[in-house]
Design an enzyme around this catalytic site. Structure first.
Site, PDB file in Angstrom:
ATOM      1  N   HIS A  58      -8.248  -0.919   0.395  1.00  0.00           N
ATOM      2  CA  HIS A  58      -7.299  -2.027   0.257  1.00  0.00           C
ATOM      3  C   HIS A  58      -8.126  -3.276  -0.074  1.00  0.00           C
ATOM      4  O   HIS A  58      -9.062  -3.606   0.664  1.00  0.00           O
ATOM      5  CB  HIS A  58      -6.556  -2.287   1.567  1.00  0.00           C
ATOM      6  CG  HIS A  58      -5.854  -1.093   2.131  1.00  0.00           C
ATOM      7  ND1 HIS A  58      -4.488  -0.998   2.194  1.00  0.00           N
ATOM      8  CD2 HIS A  58      -6.325   0.056   2.693  1.00  0.00           C
ATOM      9  CE1 HIS A  58      -4.139   0.143   2.769  1.00  0.00           C
ATOM     10  NE2 HIS A  58      -5.250   0.810   3.080  1.00  0.00           N
ATOM     11  N   HIS A  83      -5.473  -1.575  -4.831  1.00  0.00           N
ATOM     12  CA  HIS A  83      -5.900  -0.408  -4.054  1.00  0.00           C
ATOM     13  C   HIS A  83      -6.729   0.499  -4.944  1.00  0.00           C
ATOM     14  O   HIS A  83      -6.337   0.789  -6.083  1.00  0.00           O
ATOM     15  CB  HIS A  83      -4.693   0.340  -3.493  1.00  0.00           C
ATOM     16  CG  HIS A  83      -3.948  -0.459  -2.467  1.00  0.00           C
ATOM     17  ND1 HIS A  83      -2.895  -1.285  -2.792  1.00  0.00           N
ATOM     18  CD2 HIS A  83      -4.142  -0.596  -1.127  1.00  0.00           C
ATOM     19  CE1 HIS A  83      -2.457  -1.887  -1.689  1.00  0.00           C
ATOM     20  NE2 HIS A  83      -3.192  -1.493  -0.681  1.00  0.00           N
ATOM     21  N   ASP A 134      -2.875  -8.127  -4.980  1.00  0.00           N
ATOM     22  CA  ASP A 134      -3.159  -6.922  -4.208  1.00  0.00           C
ATOM     23  C   ASP A 134      -3.728  -5.822  -5.105  1.00  0.00           C
ATOM     24  O   ASP A 134      -3.358  -5.698  -6.267  1.00  0.00           O
ATOM     25  CB  ASP A 134      -1.861  -6.431  -3.555  1.00  0.00           C
ATOM     26  CG  ASP A 134      -2.114  -5.619  -2.310  1.00  0.00           C
ATOM     27  OD1 ASP A 134      -3.288  -5.494  -1.918  1.00  0.00           O
ATOM     28  OD2 ASP A 134      -1.142  -5.119  -1.718  1.00  0.00           O
ATOM     29  N   GLN A 190       0.808 -11.332  -3.242  1.00  0.00           N
ATOM     30  CA  GLN A 190      -0.615 -11.041  -3.098  1.00  0.00           C
ATOM     31  C   GLN A 190      -1.230 -10.636  -4.436  1.00  0.00           C
ATOM     32  O   GLN A 190      -0.552 -10.042  -5.277  1.00  0.00           O
ATOM     33  CB  GLN A 190      -0.819  -9.883  -2.108  1.00  0.00           C
ATOM     34  CG  GLN A 190      -0.352 -10.162  -0.695  1.00  0.00           C
ATOM     35  CD  GLN A 190      -0.445  -8.925   0.173  1.00  0.00           C
ATOM     36  OE1 GLN A 190       0.046  -7.863  -0.197  1.00  0.00           O
ATOM     37  NE2 GLN A 190      -1.087  -9.047   1.322  1.00  0.00           N
ATOM     38  N   CYS A 199       0.789  -1.236   0.000  1.00  0.00           N
ATOM     39  CA  CYS A 199       0.000   0.000   0.000  1.00  0.00           C
ATOM     40  C   CYS A 199       0.825   1.294   0.000  1.00  0.00           C
ATOM     41  O   CYS A 199       0.514   2.195  -0.794  1.00  0.00           O
ATOM     42  CB  CYS A 199      -1.030  -0.017   1.126  1.00  0.00           C
ATOM     43  SG  CYS A 199      -0.592  -0.950   2.575  1.00  0.00           S
ATOM     44  N   ARG A 241       7.442 -11.173   5.158  1.00  0.00           N
ATOM     45  CA  ARG A 241       7.144 -10.870   6.559  1.00  0.00           C
ATOM     46  C   ARG A 241       7.764 -11.936   7.447  1.00  0.00           C
ATOM     47  O   ARG A 241       7.770 -13.119   7.093  1.00  0.00           O
ATOM     48  CB  ARG A 241       5.629 -10.826   6.806  1.00  0.00           C
ATOM     49  CG  ARG A 241       4.914  -9.705   6.073  1.00  0.00           C
ATOM     50  CD  ARG A 241       3.426  -9.715   6.341  1.00  0.00           C
ATOM     51  NE  ARG A 241       2.712  -8.825   5.439  1.00  0.00           N
ATOM     52  CZ  ARG A 241       1.395  -8.755   5.339  1.00  0.00           C
ATOM     53  NH1 ARG A 241       0.639  -9.532   6.109  1.00  0.00           N
ATOM     54  NH2 ARG A 241       0.820  -7.935   4.484  1.00  0.00           N
ATOM     55  N   LYS A 268     -13.860  -2.764   7.728  1.00  0.00           N
ATOM     56  CA  LYS A 268     -13.463  -3.708   6.678  1.00  0.00           C
ATOM     57  C   LYS A 268     -14.468  -4.850   6.578  1.00  0.00           C
ATOM     58  O   LYS A 268     -15.187  -5.162   7.526  1.00  0.00           O
ATOM     59  CB  LYS A 268     -12.074  -4.290   6.963  1.00  0.00           C
ATOM     60  CG  LYS A 268     -11.985  -5.103   8.251  1.00  0.00           C
ATOM     61  CD  LYS A 268     -10.573  -5.632   8.474  1.00  0.00           C
ATOM     62  CE  LYS A 268     -10.480  -6.401   9.804  1.00  0.00           C
ATOM     63  NZ  LYS A 268      -9.129  -6.928  10.037  1.00  0.00           N
TER      64      LYS A 268
END
Length: 645
Positions: A510, A384, A382, A380, A333, A362, A464
């Protein structure tokens, strides 16, 4: 004096401060006996918790998901007490709740054996019969350290010293056992109805191989013996479907000590990976996402400005170079905001949908890593979405429509929806939170699907929605999410020019559908028991000759199928056909094409499915049509019998 509002909207007035247990008693003896904990204004508390002012209160029983978590949390303490009664020299370290159970790490002079687990379980049953009262207390850090030092619990002393802040700490005592814990816990040890210790393993203290090896005992606890029995049956089935075993058997991936928690993808596994990525890329492009790619190493100052360094420092890998500290990207992000910030943006540019197959790292403690399901290196799907407040509901609705389509293609139609609302510590005005939560509620209601409210569990920057799948064994697996963020864009300087020429900060959504490719592939392997649907199978068909006489025909057939875009191999070894059929069936290849002299003469193949079903002779064109139709079905519908075999 407090007025208590119950979940059904009814109200009860009390002339003095009242505990959760007393509220349950005022409703009825049955509820009082079943009470395990309570929710007070959304916060989970013990039944002994005293309420002094007006509040919304719900009684938590073993019918609630939260009640089951309280049971498991408390059962971990029950196990630790049993261990110390049997092995007084054993030191208790940490013991969290995990999916479907709990574990506790113990420092002991030797490894626990299966016989030890049986003895511990028996001792737990004895403590249940004692029905010890579970009491919460608060101690200063100095008193707590002195107490554990006197008990010889050096690990507890280390834990307390590592906790930031100066506030007093909460403890829970049951009989001769006491431990540091935030709670809540069941009111007494007699509340446990069904539990079992499942395994023991070694685990390094703090997940660091330089530290001492501890004994990690795993267990599970349920609301009833029937629930426990069903779970143990699922465990047995899950053992057969374990993606780590199937990954090795099918040569999809492997792990090794030189790169802990980071998969090595083999050609077949990487084929599945690329098929997933191509599928997601095509859908995202069709839904007007702009794909980007951002750096793996980013100066640590960016993560400090975004707030991630203060919250996730222990999960971030870092490296120093040229007298600068860098973080290996743990999430995408902040980097996506840097792309958004390039060039002046207008309200006409919004919504702006940005996507990246972002490689992230991570730190996961060694004891928590689990094959592909929990790794240190992952990618991911991912995305946004930068939008205005007025666009939130429509963007969330459009995202959910895409998400349901994706899950349907993979054969998952039982999707659990949860809305997590404002936590106690948050940013933004109440009006903004009201608007955001209502937008998410409206989007959820528009689906016509049931959804659950999870009060107080939203992120500090916004509410969320989480999307969980149910696999063929009934396990609930959280995958997708969409989170509203009012905070990070402004913190990193993102803005756009509004219709009235004012500068405003965009809302950032997100979103992810699969979550991570690694974990989703692990889910698929176990859901399909390794027998991937034809569209995802690394090899869609294998051609088997009966004798060398058919070798040339088989090779030409393989080339023709490959030219059609199918993933096909030919097994021309001088082996008996029954042996080859069995071998490739165990490799879970969807179609086996058997060729003998008869097939060569007629220009056909004898088609057999991996589950043993004979489809008979087909021409080349007929088989291509059949396979194309199978591929086009994706993974929709019920799992076939051949997958369950």
């Amino acid at each position: 004096m407090p007025q208590i509002t119950l979940p059904d909207g009814s109200k009860r007035d009390f002339d003095r401060p009242v505990s959760v247990a007393q509220i349950a008693e005022s409703i009825g003896a049955g509820l009082a006996n079943a009470a395990l904990a309570g929710r007070v204004d959304g916060a989970l508390v013990d039944t002994s918790h005293v309420i002094e002012k007006n509040a919304e209160v719900a009684i938590v029983t073993d019918r609630d998901a939260a009640g089951l978590e309280v049971i498991r949390h408390s059962c971990a303490h029950l196990m630790a007490q049993a261990v110390q009664r049997l092995f007084p020299k054993a030191q208790v370290t940490i013991g969290p709740v995990i999916a479907d159970g709990f574990f506790y790490d113990f420092a002991f002079e030797r490894a626990f054996t299966p016989e030890d687990l049986q003895a511990i379980e028996k001792k737990m049953e004895e403590i249940v019969k004692e029905d010890l009262v579970v009491e919460r207390s608060v101690l200063s850090r100095e008193d707590a350290i002195a107490m554990f030092q006197g008990m010889g619990e050096t690990y507890k002393v280390e834990i307390i010293k590592s906790i930031p802040g100066e506030e007093a700490l909460s403890f829970y005592r049951q009989g001769d056992f006491i431990d540091l814990c935030r709670g809540p816990h069941v009111p007494g040890t007699g509340k446990f109805k069904a539990f079992k210790l499942t395994s023991v393993a070694g685990a390094y203290w703090r997940g660091n191989s330089d530290n001492a090896m501890l004994q990690r005992v795993y267990g599970t606890a349920w609301a009833s013996k029937a629930d426990l029995k069903l779970y143990l049956e699922r465990l047995e089935e899950a053992e057969k479907r374990d993606h780590r075993k199937l990954g090795k058997h099918l040569s999809l991936f492997h792990f090794q000590e030189e790169a802990p928690g980071m998969p090595f993808w083999h050609p077949k596994g990487w084929t599945i990976y690329q098929l997933l990525q191509d599928y997601m890329r095509k859908l995202q492009n069709a839904n007007k996402y702009l794909e980007v790619h951002t750096p793996q190493l980013v100066d640590y100052s960016l993560w400090e400005r975004s707030g991630h360094a203060s919250k996730f420092a222990n999960e971030m890998f870092s490296v120093e170079s040229d007298n600068r500290m860098y973080a290996i990207k743990p999430m995408n992000c902040p980097c996506h905001i840097q792309v958004f910030n390039q060039g002046l943006k207008s309200y006409r540019d919004l919504p702006l949908r940005m996507a990246e197959f972002g490689s992230c790292h991570r730190y996961e403690p060694s004891g928590s890593m689990h094959g592909l399901m929990r790794v240190r290196s992952f990618v991911q799907d991912d995305g946004h979405i930068f939008c205005t407040e007025a666009q939130i509901q429509s963007e969330v609705a459009e995202f959910m429509a895409l998400l349901f389509d994706v899950y349907h293609d993979f054969g998952f139609d039982d999707v659990i929806l949860r809305l997590s609302t404002r936590p106690e510590k948050r940013v933004g005005s109440e009006e903004l939170w009201d608007s955001a939560e209502q937008a998410l509620k409206d989007a959820l209601n528009a689906t016509g699907k049931h959804w659950e409210l999870v009060p107080g569990e939203g992120a500090f920057y916004g509410p969320k929605i989480e999307y969980s799948l149910k696999d063929c064994m009934g396990r609930v697996l959280q995958c997708g999410t969409i989170q509203l963020d009012f905070f990070t864009p402004g913190r990193l300087g993102a803005s756009y020019i509004d219709e009235d020429s004012s500068r405003r900060e965009p809302v950032m959504l997100h979103r992810a559908i699969l979550g991570s490719f690694e974990r989703f592939i692990g889910i698929l392997i176990e859901h399909y028991a390794g027998a991937m649907p034809a569209w995802l199978a690394p090899e869609q068909a294998v051609i088997l000759n009966i004798t060398d006489n058919q070798a040339e025909y088989c090779s030409k057939l393989q080339e023709s199928l490959k030219n059609k875009g199918f993933r096909v191999s030919a097994d021309l070894r001088n082996e008996k056909i029954g042996f080859k059929i069995r071998e490739h069936t165990l490799q879970k290849i969807p179609y086996l094409l058997v060729v003998g002299d008869k097939e060569v003469e007629s220009g056909t193949v004898a088609v057999r499915k991996r589950g043993g079903e004979e489809l008979g002779a087909m021409t080349f064109d007929d088989f291509c049509t059949h396979l194309s139709q199978d591929v086009a079905r994706f993974g929709r519908g019920e799992l076939s019998a051949e997958v369950n075999d």
